[in-house]
Design a protein around this motif. Structure first.
Motif, PDB file in Angstrom:
ATOM      1  N   LEU A   1       7.803 -14.400 -14.503  1.00  0.00           N
ATOM      2  CA  LEU A   1       7.294 -15.150 -13.361  1.00  0.00           C
ATOM      3  C   LEU A   1       8.368 -15.212 -12.277  1.00  0.00           C
ATOM      4  O   LEU A   1       9.495 -15.637 -12.525  1.00  0.00           O
ATOM      5  CB  LEU A   1       6.896 -16.568 -13.774  1.00  0.00           C
ATOM      6  CG  LEU A   1       6.440 -17.490 -12.631  1.00  0.00           C
ATOM      7  CD1 LEU A   1       5.213 -16.926 -11.938  1.00  0.00           C
ATOM      8  CD2 LEU A   1       6.177 -18.903 -13.153  1.00  0.00           C
TER       9      LEU A   1
ATOM     10  N   ALA B   1       4.531 -15.082  -7.201  1.00  0.00           N
ATOM     11  CA  ALA B   1       3.941 -16.107  -6.346  1.00  0.00           C
ATOM     12  C   ALA B   1       4.517 -15.948  -4.946  1.00  0.00           C
ATOM     13  O   ALA B   1       5.737 -15.919  -4.772  1.00  0.00           O
ATOM     14  CB  ALA B   1       4.255 -17.498  -6.895  1.00  0.00           C
TER      15      ALA B   1
ATOM     16  N   PRO C   1      -0.999  -5.059  -6.379  1.00  0.00           N
ATOM     17  CA  PRO C   1      -1.180  -5.824  -7.620  1.00  0.00           C
ATOM     18  C   PRO C   1      -2.492  -5.504  -8.313  1.00  0.00           C
ATOM     19  O   PRO C   1      -3.464  -5.090  -7.671  1.00  0.00           O
ATOM     20  CB  PRO C   1      -1.163  -7.278  -7.133  1.00  0.00           C
ATOM     21  CG  PRO C   1      -1.663  -7.200  -5.722  1.00  0.00           C
ATOM     22  CD  PRO C   1      -1.087  -5.918  -5.182  1.00  0.00           C
TER      23      PRO C   1
ATOM     24  N   LYS D   1       4.932  -6.975 -17.617  1.00  0.00           N
ATOM     25  CA  LYS D   1       3.944  -7.974 -17.221  1.00  0.00           C
ATOM     26  C   LYS D   1       4.619  -8.948 -16.260  1.00  0.00           C
ATOM     27  O   LYS D   1       5.509  -9.707 -16.655  1.00  0.00           O
ATOM     28  CB  LYS D   1       3.412  -8.717 -18.442  1.00  0.00           C
ATOM     29  CG  LYS D   1       2.721  -7.802 -19.452  1.00  0.00           C
ATOM     30  CD  LYS D   1       2.279  -8.573 -20.680  1.00  0.00           C
ATOM     31  CE  LYS D   1       1.599  -7.656 -21.700  1.00  0.00           C
ATOM     32  NZ  LYS D   1       1.201  -8.405 -22.921  1.00  0.00           N
TER      33      LYS D   1
ATOM     34  N   TRP E   1      -4.218  -7.836  -9.982  1.00  0.00           N
ATOM     35  CA  TRP E   1      -5.066  -8.991  -9.739  1.00  0.00           C
ATOM     36  C   TRP E   1      -4.442  -9.870  -8.656  1.00  0.00           C
ATOM     37  O   TRP E   1      -3.221  -9.955  -8.542  1.00  0.00           O
ATOM     38  CB  TRP E   1      -5.239  -9.834 -11.018  1.00  0.00           C
ATOM     39  CG  TRP E   1      -5.976  -9.132 -12.103  1.00  0.00           C
ATOM     40  CD1 TRP E   1      -5.445  -8.354 -13.093  1.00  0.00           C
ATOM     41  CD2 TRP E   1      -7.385  -9.111 -12.306  1.00  0.00           C
ATOM     42  NE1 TRP E   1      -6.420  -7.856 -13.906  1.00  0.00           N
ATOM     43  CE2 TRP E   1      -7.640  -8.307 -13.444  1.00  0.00           C
ATOM     44  CE3 TRP E   1      -8.472  -9.690 -11.635  1.00  0.00           C
ATOM     45  CZ2 TRP E   1      -8.916  -8.086 -13.927  1.00  0.00           C
ATOM     46  CZ3 TRP E   1      -9.742  -9.471 -12.118  1.00  0.00           C
ATOM     47  CH2 TRP E   1      -9.958  -8.672 -13.255  1.00  0.00           C
TER      48      TRP E   1
ATOM     49  N   VAL F   1       4.168 -11.744 -12.908  1.00  0.00           N
ATOM     50  CA  VAL F   1       3.371 -12.585 -12.027  1.00  0.00           C
ATOM     51  C   VAL F   1       4.263 -12.973 -10.855  1.00  0.00           C
ATOM     52  O   VAL F   1       5.352 -13.521 -11.040  1.00  0.00           O
ATOM     53  CB  VAL F   1       2.863 -13.850 -12.745  1.00  0.00           C
ATOM     54  CG1 VAL F   1       2.110 -14.752 -11.757  1.00  0.00           C
ATOM     55  CG2 VAL F   1       1.966 -13.475 -13.914  1.00  0.00           C
TER      56      VAL F   1
ATOM     57  N   ASP G   1       8.890 -16.756  -8.508  1.00  0.00           N
ATOM     58  CA  ASP G   1       8.341 -17.655  -7.488  1.00  0.00           C
ATOM     59  C   ASP G   1       8.948 -17.341  -6.124  1.00  0.00           C
ATOM     60  O   ASP G   1      10.029 -16.760  -6.021  1.00  0.00           O
ATOM     61  CB  ASP G   1       8.640 -19.106  -7.869  1.00  0.00           C
ATOM     62  CG  ASP G   1       7.791 -20.089  -7.091  1.00  0.00           C
ATOM     63  OD1 ASP G   1       6.836 -19.640  -6.420  1.00  0.00           O
ATOM     64  OD2 ASP G   1       8.084 -21.292  -7.148  1.00  0.00           O
TER      65      ASP G   1
ATOM     66  N   LEU H   1     -10.219 -15.241  -8.006  1.00  0.00           N
ATOM     67  CA  LEU H   1      -9.456 -14.203  -8.703  1.00  0.00           C
ATOM     68  C   LEU H   1     -10.141 -12.864  -8.442  1.00  0.00           C
ATOM     69  O   LEU H   1     -11.310 -12.681  -8.792  1.00  0.00           O
ATOM     70  CB  LEU H   1      -9.413 -14.484 -10.203  1.00  0.00           C
ATOM     71  CG  LEU H   1      -8.587 -13.505 -11.048  1.00  0.00           C
ATOM     72  CD1 LEU H   1      -7.106 -13.576 -10.676  1.00  0.00           C
ATOM     73  CD2 LEU H   1      -8.765 -13.784 -12.536  1.00  0.00           C
TER      74      LEU H   1
ATOM     75  N   VAL I   1       5.919 -12.421 -20.230  1.00  0.00           N
ATOM     76  CA  VAL I   1       5.414 -12.448 -18.864  1.00  0.00           C
ATOM     77  C   VAL I   1       6.523 -12.965 -17.949  1.00  0.00           C
ATOM     78  O   VAL I   1       7.041 -14.069 -18.142  1.00  0.00           O
ATOM     79  CB  VAL I   1       4.170 -13.351 -18.739  1.00  0.00           C
ATOM     80  CG1 VAL I   1       3.722 -13.406 -17.277  1.00  0.00           C
ATOM     81  CG2 VAL I   1       3.044 -12.812 -19.611  1.00  0.00           C
TER      82      VAL I   1
ATOM     83  N   TYR J   1      -4.784 -13.843  -7.101  1.00  0.00           N
ATOM     84  CA  TYR J   1      -5.345 -15.201  -7.176  1.00  0.00           C
ATOM     85  C   TYR J   1      -5.002 -15.882  -5.864  1.00  0.00           C
ATOM     86  O   TYR J   1      -3.855 -16.257  -5.624  1.00  0.00           O
ATOM     87  CB  TYR J   1      -4.734 -15.955  -8.369  1.00  0.00           C
ATOM     88  CG  TYR J   1      -5.271 -17.349  -8.566  1.00  0.00           C
ATOM     89  CD1 TYR J   1      -6.570 -17.558  -9.028  1.00  0.00           C
ATOM     90  CD2 TYR J   1      -4.471 -18.465  -8.309  1.00  0.00           C
ATOM     91  CE1 TYR J   1      -7.072 -18.839  -9.217  1.00  0.00           C
ATOM     92  CE2 TYR J   1      -4.956 -19.748  -8.500  1.00  0.00           C
ATOM     93  CZ  TYR J   1      -6.253 -19.927  -8.954  1.00  0.00           C
ATOM     94  OH  TYR J   1      -6.751 -21.199  -9.155  1.00  0.00           O
TER      95      TYR J   1
END
Length: 294
Positions: free
Chosen positions: A45, A79, A91, A75, A93, A77, A47, A103, A43, A95
């Motif tokens: 990430l 922020a 996206p 995958k 999903w 994520v 930021d 979510l 995954v 949050y």
């Protein structure tokens, strides 16, 4: 391939030192590096996503990134504190801390592709100075070119220059001399749309636009849209040194295989004034209280 997938498809940019790149170029290069170093099924990430770049650049970057992620099934994520990129990033999903940490699925963002509205101006030869270093082949521009510049939200994004074939070798034939989309706005399909738009205007007054490129994304797009572009007999073929020497003044001096097409799509009417001599355009626009961009 990875740099292009991040929307950084400029060959001249690839060979420049990192420290001389713009913020948008640096950020895309960093994204490519992060993605390339990630292991399978890891995954990723990221930021402060897009916090250091212009918002138009952020949208362009997000569009390129989401297409790459879906193609490779990565995958990721992200922020961010910016909402303006959601419809471009699409996206799976979201949050959202501003909604109490709810979510929610991002399906609603994929109902339609975001629209880009460009403005077009007839411009002068000197405008090329802002684009020359971004062209993959040469910084030269034929001074007889008819030049056009395109803006998006008041930012200059693309340049297109058209010239006639030498000695009228192709009746009512024109060729696309230089097409450049600034690196911060690549990956949105702007280049292909700009080229089609200009070709359609010329078709409205009886001219056919011929185009040649070694850019795979642009060339493959034209090959996949036969209703608009017809491949020539030299499309995808490597040329001999003799042929290059003979045709250098017509279509450039490349021996490597290239994409060669001419426009056969519909004409666009109502923009014929853009094709007038530049002095005539200035005179008409001055009477309307407007100016051409130069």
């Amino acid at each position: 391939m990875l740099l292009s997938s991040m929307g950084l498809a400029s060959v001249p940019t690839w060979i420049r030192p990192y420290n001389v790149l713009s913020n948008g170029e640096k950020y895309r290069a960093e994204l490519a590096k992060i993605v390339s170093e990630a292991k399978d099924n890891e995954v990723i990430l990221i930021d402060e996503y897009t916090s250091v770049v212009d918002r138009n650049v952020a949208k362009s970057m997000s569009n390129a990134l989401q297409k790459y992620i879906r193609k490779t099934r990565k995958k990721v994520v992200l922020a961010t504190c910016h909402y303006d990129i959601f419809e471009w990033l699409q996206p799976d999903w979201i949050y959202d801390l501003n909604k109490g940490g709810v979510l929610e699925k991002g399906d609603y963002l994929r109902q339609g592709k975001p629209q880009i509205e460009l403005q077009v101006f007839r411009t002068t030869y000197d405008t090329w100075d802002n684009f020359a270093k971004h062209h993959y082949m040469t910084s030269d521009l034929n001074k007889s070119s008819q030049c056009f510049v395109f803006t998006w939200n008041n930012q200059v994004v693309a340049f297109d220059a058209i010239i006639p074939f030498p000695n009228g070798s192709i009746q009512n034939g024109l060729r696309e001399h230089r097409l450049v989309v600034l690196p911060d706005f690549q990956g949105l399909g702007i280049g292909s749309r700009v080229s089609e738009f200009i070709a359609a205007i010329y078709k409205s007054i009886g001219y056919t636009l011929y185009c040649k490129t070694i850019n795979p994304r642009l060339g493959e797009y034209r090959s996949k849209t036969p209703a608009k572009w017809k491949a020539s007999s030299t499309n995808g073929k490597e040329r001999s040194e003799r042929e290059v020497s003979k045709e250098h003044n017509m279509m450039g001096g490349l021996t490597r295989p290239s994409y060669c097409h001419h426009y056969i799509g519909d004409a666009i009417y109502g923009f014929e004034d853009l094709l007038l001599p530049i002095d005539e355009i200035r005179k008409r626009n001055a009477n309307k209280g407007q100016l051409t961009l130069f």
